[in-house]
Every structure is written in structure tokens, then in C-alpha cells.
Design an enzyme around this catalytic site. Structure first.
Site, PDB file in Angstrom:
ATOM      1  N   GLY A 147       1.347  50.767  29.952  1.00 17.55           N
ATOM      2  CA  GLY A 147       2.080  50.698  30.791  1.00 17.55           C
ATOM      3  C   GLY A 147       0.716  51.310  31.564  1.00 17.55           C
ATOM      4  N   GLU A 150      -0.795  48.499  32.738  1.00 20.92           N
ATOM      5  CA  GLU A 150      -0.738  46.960  33.009  1.00 20.92           C
ATOM      6  C   GLU A 150      -0.382  47.371  34.369  1.00 20.92           C
ATOM      7  OE1 GLU A 150       2.294  47.670  29.853  1.00 20.92           O
ATOM      8  OE2 GLU A 150       1.787  45.946  29.306  1.00 20.92           O
ATOM      9  N   GLU A 170      -0.292  50.100  21.877  1.00 19.33           N
ATOM     10  CA  GLU A 170       1.337  50.210  21.954  1.00 19.33           C
ATOM     11  C   GLU A 170       0.714  49.863  20.088  1.00 19.33           C
ATOM     12  OE1 GLU A 170      -0.203  48.323  24.522  1.00 19.33           O
ATOM     13  OE2 GLU A 170       1.345  48.928  25.918  1.00 19.33           O
TER      14      GLU A 170
HETATM   15  C1  LIG Z   1       5.852  48.356  28.896  1.00 19.18           C
HETATM   16  C2  LIG Z   1       4.969  49.813  28.708  1.00 19.18           C
HETATM   17  C3  LIG Z   1       4.946  50.063  26.707  1.00 19.18           C
HETATM   18  C4  LIG Z   1       4.108  51.205  26.683  1.00 19.18           C
HETATM   19  O1  LIG Z   1       3.219  52.124  28.016  1.00 19.18           O
HETATM   20  S1  LIG Z   1       3.995  52.368  25.796  1.00 19.18           S
HETATM   21  C5  LIG Z   1       2.960  53.743  25.380  1.00 19.18           C
HETATM   22  C6  LIG Z   1       1.530  53.046  25.147  1.00 19.18           C
HETATM   23  N1  LIG Z   1       0.956  54.800  25.834  1.00 19.18           N
HETATM   24  C7  LIG Z   1       0.312  55.248  24.651  1.00 19.18           C
HETATM   25  O2  LIG Z   1       0.265  55.042  23.590  1.00 19.18           O
HETATM   26  C8  LIG Z   1      -0.529  56.542  25.488  1.00 19.18           C
HETATM   27  C9  LIG Z   1       0.545  57.667  24.704  1.00 19.18           C
HETATM   28  N2  LIG Z   1      -0.813  58.635  25.230  1.00 19.18           N
HETATM   29  C10 LIG Z   1      -1.470  59.448  24.435  1.00 19.18           C
HETATM   30  O3  LIG Z   1      -2.151  58.835  23.279  1.00 19.18           O
HETATM   31  C11 LIG Z   1      -2.265  60.524  24.717  1.00 19.18           C
HETATM   32  O4  LIG Z   1      -1.492  61.530  25.680  1.00 19.18           O
HETATM   33  C12 LIG Z   1      -3.433  60.490  25.446  1.00 19.18           C
HETATM   34  C13 LIG Z   1      -4.599  59.677  24.246  1.00 19.18           C
HETATM   35  C14 LIG Z   1      -3.383  59.615  26.357  1.00 19.18           C
HETATM   36  C15 LIG Z   1      -4.521  61.864  25.961  1.00 19.18           C
HETATM   37  O5  LIG Z   1      -4.332  62.852  24.545  1.00 19.18           O
HETATM   38  P1  LIG Z   1      -4.465  64.301  24.880  1.00 19.18           P
HETATM   39  O6  LIG Z   1      -5.360  64.758  26.013  1.00 19.18           O
HETATM   40  O7  LIG Z   1      -4.228  65.409  23.445  1.00 19.18           O
HETATM   41  O8  LIG Z   1      -2.905  64.650  25.261  1.00 19.18           O
HETATM   42  P2  LIG Z   1      -1.303  64.879  24.658  1.00 19.18           P
HETATM   43  O9  LIG Z   1      -1.362  66.591  24.040  1.00 19.18           O
HETATM   44  O10 LIG Z   1      -0.990  64.011  23.567  1.00 19.18           O
HETATM   45  O11 LIG Z   1      -0.529  64.841  26.131  1.00 19.18           O
HETATM   46  C16 LIG Z   1      -0.500  66.075  27.122  1.00 19.18           C
HETATM   47  C17 LIG Z   1       1.604  65.599  27.314  1.00 19.18           C
HETATM   48  O12 LIG Z   1       1.684  64.078  27.795  1.00 19.18           O
HETATM   49  C18 LIG Z   1       2.800  63.574  27.239  1.00 19.18           C
HETATM   50  N3  LIG Z   1       2.287  62.542  27.014  1.00 19.18           N
HETATM   51  C19 LIG Z   1       1.415  61.207  27.618  1.00 19.18           C
HETATM   52  N4  LIG Z   1       1.696  60.119  26.710  1.00 19.18           N
HETATM   53  C20 LIG Z   1       3.064  60.270  26.718  1.00 19.18           C
HETATM   54  C21 LIG Z   1       3.815  59.106  26.794  1.00 19.18           C
HETATM   55  N5  LIG Z   1       3.197  57.597  27.229  1.00 19.18           N
HETATM   56  N6  LIG Z   1       5.007  58.858  26.875  1.00 19.18           N
HETATM   57  C22 LIG Z   1       5.883  60.168  27.487  1.00 19.18           C
HETATM   58  N7  LIG Z   1       5.143  61.422  26.979  1.00 19.18           N
HETATM   59  C23 LIG Z   1       3.683  60.992  27.625  1.00 19.18           C
HETATM   60  C24 LIG Z   1       2.841  64.863  26.181  1.00 19.18           C
HETATM   61  O13 LIG Z   1       3.388  63.844  24.924  1.00 19.18           O
HETATM   62  C25 LIG Z   1       2.116  65.770  26.067  1.00 19.18           C
HETATM   63  O14 LIG Z   1       3.243  65.797  26.147  1.00 19.18           O
HETATM   64  P3  LIG Z   1       4.296  68.033  25.568  1.00 19.18           P
HETATM   65  O15 LIG Z   1       2.807  69.019  25.682  1.00 19.18           O
HETATM   66  O16 LIG Z   1       4.941  68.128  26.105  1.00 19.18           O
HETATM   67  O17 LIG Z   1       3.768  66.957  24.137  1.00 19.18           O
END
Ligand SMILES: C/C=C/C(=O)SCCNC(=O)CCNC(=O)[C@H](O)C(C)(C)COP(=O)(O)OP(=O)(O)OC[C@H]1O[C@@H](n2cnc3c(N)ncnc32)[C@H](O)[C@@H]1OP(=O)(O)O
Length: 296
Positions: A147, A150, A170
Site C-alpha cells: 500500500g 500504491e 503482498e
Molecule cells: C492494500 C494494501 C495491502 C498491503 O499493503 S499488504 C502489506 C504489504 N507490506 C508488506 O508486506 C511489508 C511488511 N513489512 C516488512 O516486510 C518489513 O517490516 C520491512 C521489510 C518493511 C522492514 O523490515 P525491518 O527493518 O526488519 O523492520 P520490522 O521489524 O519488520 O518492522 C518494524 C515494525 O514495524 C512493523 N511493521 C512493518 N510493516 C508493517 C505492516 N505492513 N503492517 C503492520 N506492521 C508493520 C513490524 O511488525 C515491526 O513492529 P514490531 O516492532 O511491533 O514487531
């Protein structure tokens, strides 16, 4: 599309009631001033020498600016605020150095069902960015994923910091893009690159994003917001009415057939001849002086 529909769109969208913003002068950056607000997940400011660029900064650092419902509602409120402020000509949407936005909030949506998504028309409130009458420039640093990518694509122009990463991951969490990642992305970067990003979840670099046309320029990370504000100021130097018309014309290219789009463009072009600003622009050119637009 009929000519009357085109004129209806032309004249309904360019007129709006101006409202003065609530402002107080707390300089946090050269040419920046904060604004009073009750926002939890964003900050809003005005920027530029003439304070004519609105800046919306996503500010949910613990979740890498994951786009929860409240954050999206706050973005919509901020855009409404800037769209109805006649002193603002362009808007910059940005995040932090680590993340523009890491996508929709996975924690918030993990228990959704198809039925619950239908009932609330899940993520319908994301359309505010694409519907903004004023141009929005996304200034992207760090992750723009799912998102987040997007959201950037709903803006009119994307500037990126050199460490920015764009992706539609996703597929790695068992779903597909739902806010333009299969549609806007494919129209922007073409089928092969979009397919590769959507089917693998792999990210692309800022440089690749520039090469594929997803972003228009790449800057050092600490300069991207400043450059986006400068771009907003350049846009602000033109007639705001004509800017609104030009934005609609370019957007029509994504929504109509070529023939309909060309007709729409020509009628809008014809329509600009009813504006005092068009007269002023041409007179200024011929008199070798800067135009003084009145937005009439
Ligand atoms: C219509 C739209 C649909 C969508 O958008 S679906 C979602 C698509 N996005 C993803 O799948 C990305 C998810 N996030 C990741 O893959 C990783 O993050 C990153 C590669 C961006 C960064 O990784 P790193 O540097 O290791 O950080 P971290 O420990 O994973 O994240 C720090 C905190 O941020 C939270 N977080 C990250 N992305 C999301 C998210 N998309 N929704 C909710 N929380 C998120 C984590 O959980 C964590 O939090 P805590 O410290 O409490 O464990």
C-alpha cells in the site's frame, strides 16, 4: 464522453470555496511552519518561501508508517484542509528516512474476512489521495511497499531518495495488491516489470524505479523533501486553475481511450481561453514580463 459532461467536469472541479488555514509561526525548518492539529499519525506543515506548499509527513515510526485506517483518514483530512486553502498550490506527501510506508497495516487486517471487507468496503477511504484537486508530489525515502507503493502511485509525481525501495510484497503474505499495485503499476512500468514485482514480491531500487518511469527523479535521501518542495513552488508559480485543468487532462490518459482523451484534452484547451489567466499568460509572454495570475 460528451462535450457537456466535459464542461461540467471542467467548471465544477476548478471552483471551490477558499478557507484560511489556522497557522502559527514555529519555524522547524527554513521556510517551514507547523500547523495546529489533532493528528496522531501525521504532521502537517506549510513550506516554501511563500508558504504555498502543504507538506504531509506520515509519522507512525514504530510501525514503519503502516497505513492503518486512522492514518488514511488523517491523510484525507489533511488533503481536504490543503485543498480548501487557497494559499496552497501543491502538496508534498512524505514519510521518514526509513519508510515512506510499509504497506497496509497487517496487524489491523489479519482477522478480516471477505464478508467484513465487503461490508465496510475495506480501503475505500484510500481514494482521497488520487482524488485531490491539487497536485501531490510523493517524496519517498526508505520502503514504499504494498500500500505504500500504491499510495505513492496515487500521487501525481514521485521523487525518490537514493536509498528508496519500491515493491509489492503482498504475494509473500498470501494476498495480492488491492489499491493499484496490479493496475497503476502495470500502466506505469509495463507488464513485465509489474508482473515480476507482483509475482515475486521483490523490491526495486530507486535507480530501477527511475529507469522504469515509476519515479521522475532521484536525489540524495536528505534532499528529496527539499526538492519536492521546490517542485511544488515551481508548480505554484503558474495559474492554479490551469494547473488543475492540466492535472485532469493528464489523468484522463489513464482512464479513457486515446480518442476520448484527445477530445477531453482539446475541449479543456479550448476552455482555458475563457480564463483571465490564459489571457494574462500570453500577454506577459508577448510583453516580455512575468505573468501576474489572479486565478480567474
Ligand atoms: C492494500 C494494501 C495491502 C498491503 O499493503 S499488504 C502489506 C504489504 N507490506 C508488506 O508486506 C511489508 C511488511 N513489512 C516488512 O516486510 C518489513 O517490516 C520491512 C521489510 C518493511 C522492514 O523490515 P525491518 O527493518 O526488519 O523492520 P520490522 O521489524 O519488520 O518492522 C518494524 C515494525 O514495524 C512493523 N511493521 C512493518 N510493516 C508493517 C505492516 N505492513 N503492517 C503492520 N506492521 C508493520 C513490524 O511488525 C515491526 O513492529 P514490531 O516492532 O511491533 O514487531
Amino acid at each position: 464522453m460528451s462535450v457537456s459532461r466535459i464542461s461540467q467536469i471542467l467548471f465544477s472541479r476548478v471552483s471551490h470555496v477558499a478557507r484560511k488555514p489556522q497557522q502559527f509561526a514555529v519555524p522547524v525548518y527554513r521556510y517551514y511552519s507547523c500547523q495546529t492539529s489533532n493528528y496522531e499519525f501525521i504532521k502537517i506543515e506549510t513550506a516554501g518561501e511563500k508558504k504555498n506548499v502543504g507538506v504531509v509527513t506520515l509519522n507512525r515510526p514504530k510501525a514503519l508508517n503502516a497505513l492503518c485506517d486512522q492514518l488514511m483518514n488523517e491523510i484525507n483530512q489533511a488533503l481536504d484542509h490543503f485543498n480548501s486553502d487557497s494559499s496552497i498550490a501543491a502538496i508534498v506527501l512524505t514519510g521518514s528516512e526509513k519508510a515512506f510506508a510499509a504497506g497496509a497495516d497487517i496487524k489491523e487486517m489479519k482477522d478480516n474476512s471477505f464478508a467484513s471487507n465487503l461490508k465496510v468496503n475495506f480501503i475505500a477511504n484510500w481514494n482521497g489521495v488520487a482524488k485531490s484537486r491539487k497536485p501531490i508530489i510523493a517524496a519517498v525515502n526508505g520502503y514504499a511497499l504494498g500500500g505504500g507503493n500504491e499510495l505513492a502511485m496515487m500521487c501525481d509525481i514521485i521523487y525518490a531518495g537514493d536509498k528508496a525501495k519500491f515493491g509489492q510484497p503482498e504475494i509473500a503474505i498470501g494476498t495480492i495488491p488491492g489499491a493499484g499495485g496490479t493496475q497503476r503499476l502495470t500502466r506505469i512500468v509495463g507488464k513485465s516489470t509489474a508482473m515480476e514485482m507482483v509475482l515475486t514480491g521483490n523490491m526495486i531500487s530507486a535507480e530501477e524505479a527511475e529507469r522504469s518511469g515509476l519515479v521522475s527523479k532521484v536525489f540524495p535521501a536528505d534532499k528529496v523533501v527539499e526538492e519536492a518542495v521546490k517542485l511544488g513552488e515551481k508548480i505554484a508559480s503558474h495559474s492554479q486553475l490551469v494547473i488543475a485543468i492540466a492535472k485532469e487532462a493528464v489523468n484522463a490518459a489513464y482512464e479513457t481511450t486515446l480518442q476520448q482523451g484527445l477530445l477531453f484534452e482539446k475541449r479543456l484547451f479550448h476552455g482555458t481561453f475563457s480564463l483571465a489567466d490564459r489571457k494574462e499568460g500570453m500577454a506577459a509572454f508577448l510583453e516580455k514580463r512575468s505573468p501576474r495570475y489572479t486565478n480567474q
